[in-house]
Scaffold this active site. Structure first.
Site, PDB file in Angstrom:
ATOM      1  N   LYS A 132       0.010   4.735   6.658  1.00 49.28           N
ATOM      2  CA  LYS A 132      -0.895   5.185   5.805  1.00 49.28           C
ATOM      3  C   LYS A 132      -0.149   7.234   5.795  1.00 49.28           C
ATOM      4  O   LYS A 132       0.589   7.485   6.712  1.00 49.28           O
ATOM      5  CB  LYS A 132      -1.763   5.144   6.098  1.00 49.28           C
ATOM      6  CG  LYS A 132      -2.585   3.673   5.736  1.00 49.28           C
ATOM      7  CD  LYS A 132      -2.411   3.360   4.563  1.00 49.28           C
ATOM      8  CE  LYS A 132      -3.258   1.812   4.876  1.00 49.28           C
ATOM      9  NZ  LYS A 132      -2.803   1.147   3.416  1.00 49.28           N
TER      10      LYS A 132
ATOM     11  N   SER B  56       1.016  -0.893  -0.256  1.00 50.96           N
ATOM     12  CA  SER B  56      -0.269   0.112  -0.367  1.00 50.96           C
ATOM     13  C   SER B  56       0.798   1.152  -0.262  1.00 50.96           C
ATOM     14  O   SER B  56       0.609   2.812  -0.215  1.00 50.96           O
ATOM     15  CB  SER B  56      -0.693   0.366   0.828  1.00 50.96           C
ATOM     16  OG  SER B  56       0.138   0.308   2.177  1.00 50.96           O
TER      17      SER B  56
END
Length: 196
Positions: free
Chosen positions: A93, A47
């Site tokens: 993230k 990710s």
């Protein structure tokens, strides 16, 4: 002879007590540092590619910022947060938006976001006390597009440095990945964009 043995036994007991005290202080100090100042963490998975490698990069998470205070973090910062979907898990993230910001999401097919000509995006306003987290690899990231805005209280800290692999050692920059602009998530005229 008995007094010498008793004296030696007392010294041995005192020495053992000192060792236990030193170990106890060291373990306590390490625990306090790890949970309140900084720690090494492995950020792995696809990710955050290409910022981090899918096999995993070891990073330094700064716990003195981002703990329940939205003013400590900024759009473009990489953070580690408690996973909103996996108990006991963490996510690594980038902050895409903060409270009060509007986020545009185009139709979703699995993990791939595709902008269709003339399509109207879904618009979300990030609520107070929340941030919108998103992976740099927009086509392969489970993030706020799936689980929604994340409470600031779940943020554990900001990722300040990558320490391994050694060839990529250095500060982790606050930036907006070009992949977000290409996918239509952000307007490149509003934010500083750095090619990923």
């Amino acid at each position: 002879p008995r007094s010498r043995m008793a004296s030696a036994s007392i010294r041995a007991s005192a020495s053992l007590a000192q060792r236990v005290a030193v170990v106890t202080v060291a373990v306590t100090a390490t625990h306090v540092f790890k949970h309140n100042v900084a720690e090494f963490t492995l950020c792995e998975g696809p990710s955050m590619m290409p910022t981090f490698h899918a096999q995993g990069d070891i990073v330094v998470v700064n716990h003195t910022v981002a703990r329940g205070n939205a003013d400590d973090v900024h759009v473009g910062d990489v953070v580690v947060a408690k996973s909103p979907t996996t108990p006991g898990g963490n996510v690594c993230k980038r902050i895409m938006a903060k409270e009060g910001s509007e986020v545009r999401i185009f139709s979703e097919t699995g993990n791939t976001i595709r902008r269709r000509k003339g399509e109207t995006p879904k618009t979300f306003v990030v609520p107070r006390g929340h941030v919108w987290l998103q992976g740099d690899n927009v086509n392969n990231s489970s993030d706020s597009r799936e689980y929604g805005p994340v409470p600031v209280a779940l943020l554990k800290g900001r990722v300040d440095y990558r320490v391994f692999p050694f060839a990529y050692y250095g500060a982790v920059e606050r930036r907006i990945p070009i992949s977000w602009v290409k996918a239509g998530f952000v307007d490149d005229e509003r934010l500083d964009v750095v090619s990923a």
